[in-house]
Design a protein around this motif. Structure first.
Motif, PDB file in Angstrom:
ATOM      1  N   GLU A   1      35.995  49.537  34.751  1.00  0.00           N
ATOM      2  CA  GLU A   1      34.809  49.377  35.611  1.00  0.00           C
ATOM      3  C   GLU A   1      34.465  47.908  35.783  1.00  0.00           C
ATOM      4  N   LEU A   2      34.493  47.163  34.703  1.00  0.00           N
ATOM      5  CA  LEU A   2      34.192  45.725  34.780  1.00  0.00           C
ATOM      6  C   LEU A   2      35.174  45.005  35.654  1.00  0.00           C
TER       7      LEU A   2
ATOM      8  N   GLU B   1      35.153  43.169  43.040  1.00  0.00           N
ATOM      9  CA  GLU B   1      34.270  43.308  44.190  1.00  0.00           C
ATOM     10  C   GLU B   1      33.479  42.021  44.421  1.00  0.00           C
ATOM     11  N   ARG B   2      32.932  41.451  43.341  1.00  0.00           N
ATOM     12  CA  ARG B   2      32.181  40.196  43.447  1.00  0.00           C
ATOM     13  C   ARG B   2      33.053  39.080  43.994  1.00  0.00           C
ATOM     14  N   THR B   3      34.240  39.037  43.468  1.00  0.00           N
ATOM     15  CA  THR B   3      35.155  37.971  43.911  1.00  0.00           C
ATOM     16  C   THR B   3      35.463  38.114  45.393  1.00  0.00           C
TER      17      THR B   3
ATOM     18  N   ARG C   1      32.419  36.961  47.386  1.00  0.00           N
ATOM     19  CA  ARG C   1      32.306  35.499  47.337  1.00  0.00           C
ATOM     20  C   ARG C   1      33.320  34.849  48.255  1.00  0.00           C
ATOM     21  N   GLU C   2      34.504  35.399  48.264  1.00  0.00           N
ATOM     22  CA  GLU C   2      35.532  34.846  49.152  1.00  0.00           C
ATOM     23  C   GLU C   2      35.139  35.005  50.613  1.00  0.00           C
ATOM     24  N   GLU C   3      34.514  36.180  50.925  1.00  0.00           N
ATOM     25  CA  GLU C   3      34.078  36.388  52.302  1.00  0.00           C
ATOM     26  C   GLU C   3      32.976  35.386  52.687  1.00  0.00           C
ATOM     27  N   GLU C   4      32.008  35.145  51.755  1.00  0.00           N
ATOM     28  CA  GLU C   4      30.946  34.171  52.035  1.00  0.00           C
ATOM     29  C   GLU C   4      31.517  32.778  52.234  1.00  0.00           C
TER      30      GLU C   4
END
Length: 502
Positions: free
Chosen positions: A58-59, A65-67, A70-73
């Motif tokens: 899960e982690l 997902e966070r990564t 962030r890459e999209e931003e």
């Protein structure tokens, strides 16, 4: 003994054998428990490992997902930066074009400026040739023309402003005066020369006259007031132009009637007491007038102010006039925005000199100012008092306010009666003329000036000299005074001796 030992050994052997036989099943049980515990531990270990793997998974998914976000931003930010760089590049190119255009415009402006200067110089030179004036001469002429036009323009403006200011000032002054007169409502009772004294009964008329007229003659000689006893029921009349003498006579006669004993000695005592009582009343009237206006006065000024209650000017009571001037002056000062307290004081004291002007020479305004200065009034108040009849030049708005208030109080319809004032002045002049003779002790004008009663010092004039004195006074009156009809000169020489019986 040996048997016992053997028995003990046998017992111990039996116990040991029993223990050995019982320990075998316990050992087996322990082994089974141990095996069960190992199986449970192994099972728990597998469960924990499975949970740990799930949490790790899960982690990992969350971190991925966070990564990804962030890459999209970062990707979007890079796109924005690229677009901004493109716009800046476009603006930079545009600014360069503008700079080039401005540079060209500056060069064109400079060229036009130089061309304009050249044309102006040529035009000036041509104008000088045509007009026959140099540049300085043309400038001077132009300045003169402008100055003349400016003077004409500003003269019209100043004249218009002055006219408008004068109209507004007149309207404002009229409004202030009208407001002052409307807000101050004082009533006057017309002064006269007689006072009536009621009697309890008709028999008192005989007592007042006395044997052979002794009482009435004594009363008239002591008071200087004519006592008229006529057919008017239960009343006698006191006639005298001097209000203080008339009031003293009224008080004395009232006390004599209340006492019932009327004879020369009692008359003299009551007259003296009446004079003392009137002196106290005068002080009280002055203090009351100052208190009603909210003004603190020196006691001597309050006494002089009270004396104005028994003084008139053209038929107008001077104390009431002074209070009215004080009230009007306060209203005018409030309307004009100056110190109203000084205006009230100056208005109340402006005629204070009339209380002593028979004793002091000079205009009453200057006498009033001197009295105010003597008893500690301020310089502004003293100046306003002195200037209210322009015996000195007005120097402040306060001076003008006191003049205006005095005029408003005196000029109202019905405030003054010049005929009465002339009558009082004629009687006063008649008495003063008689007192100018050295042997005269006192002189009283009676019967509206048709008789002058004169008391002489018995030690200075004999009977023969008294007769001659009557003749001299009559001739002096004929030569110096103007009067209607005739005047009876009555000279009285009386010697009185008093002694006490013990």
């Amino acid at each position: 003994m040996i048997d016992y030992i053997g028995f003990g050994i046998g017992l111990a052997a039996a116990i040991a054998l029993g223990f050995l036989i019982g320990s075998i099943p316990r050992k087996r049980k322990a082994e089974r428990l141990l095996a069960s515990a190992q199986e449970e531990a192994e099972k728990l270990k597998k469960e924990k490992l499975l949970e740990a793997r799930q949490q790790i998974q899960e982690l990992r998914e969350e971190l991925e997902e966070r990564t990804k976000r962030r890459e999209e931003e970062i990707s979007r930010a890079e796109e924005r930066l690229l677009k901004r760089e493109d716009r800046l590049s476009e603006k930079s190119a545009h600014l360069e074009k503008i700079e080039d255009s401005l540079r060209e415009d500056e060069e064109e402006i400079q060229r036009l400026k130089e061309e304009g200067i050249r044309l102006l110089e040529e035009g000036k030179a041509q104008l000088e040739r045509i007009a026959g004036w140099s540049r300085n001469e043309a400038r001077d002429h132009l300045l003169k023309v402008v100055e003349t036009e400016s003077q004409r323009f500003f003269s019209r403006k100043i004249e218009e402003i002055e006219r408008r200011a004068k109209e507004e000032a007149e309207q404002r002054a009229a409004h202030v005066i009208a407001t002052a007169v409307q807000r101050y409502a004082a009533e006057y009772v017309e002064e006269n020369t007689v006072s009536s004294v009621p009697l309890p009964s008709e028999e008192f008329k005989g007592r007042i006259i006395g044997r052979e007229g002794r009482n009435i003659k004594t009363f008239e000689a002591l008071t200087g007031v004519e006592l008229l006893v006529d057919d008017t029921p239960e009343m006698v009349v006191l006639s005298c132009f001097h209000p203080i003498r008339r009031e003293v006579a009224r008080i004395a006669l009232t006390r004599l009637i209340e006492d019932g004993r009327i004879h020369p000695a009692q008359i003299e005592e009551k007259v003296q007491r009446a004079k003392a009582r009137l002196a106290e009343r005068i002080k009280e009237e002055g203090r009351k007038a100052a208190f009603d206006l909210g003004i603190e006065l020196h006691p001597e000024l309050a006494t002089l102010l009270g004396r104005l209650k028994y003084r008139t000017s053209y038929g107008q009571n001077q104390l009431v006039h002074s209070m009215e001037v004080s009230g009007i002056a306060k209203i005018l000062a409030d309307e004009l925005g100056i110190d109203a307290s000084k205006a009230k004081r100056a208005g109340l004291l402006h005629d204070i000199g009339k209380a002593v002007d028979h004793e002091v020479d000079g205009p009453h305004a200057l006498i009033s100012a001197d009295l105010a200065r003597r008893y500690g009034e301020s310089r502004e108040v003293v100046q306003a008092i002195a200037a209210h009849h322009e015996d000195v030049e007005p120097t402040s708005i306060l001076d003008i306010i006191i003049q205006a208030a005095d005029t408003l109080s005196a000029a109202r319809p019905g405030a003054r009666q010049e005929t009465y004032e002339r009558y009082v002045q004629r009687l006063h002049d008649l008495e003063e003329l008689c007192r100018s003779f050295p042997a005269v002790q006192e002189a009283y004008a009676l019967q509206a000036g048709r008789e002058i009663r004169i008391m002489v010092h018995p030690d200075r004039a004999s009977d023969e000299l008294a007769a001659k004195l009557a003749y001299d006074i009559a001739r002096a009156i004929e030569g110096e005074l103007s009067y209607p009809g005739e005047i009876k000169v009555n000279v009285i020489r009386q010697t009185q001796f008093t002694e006490s019986a013990k």
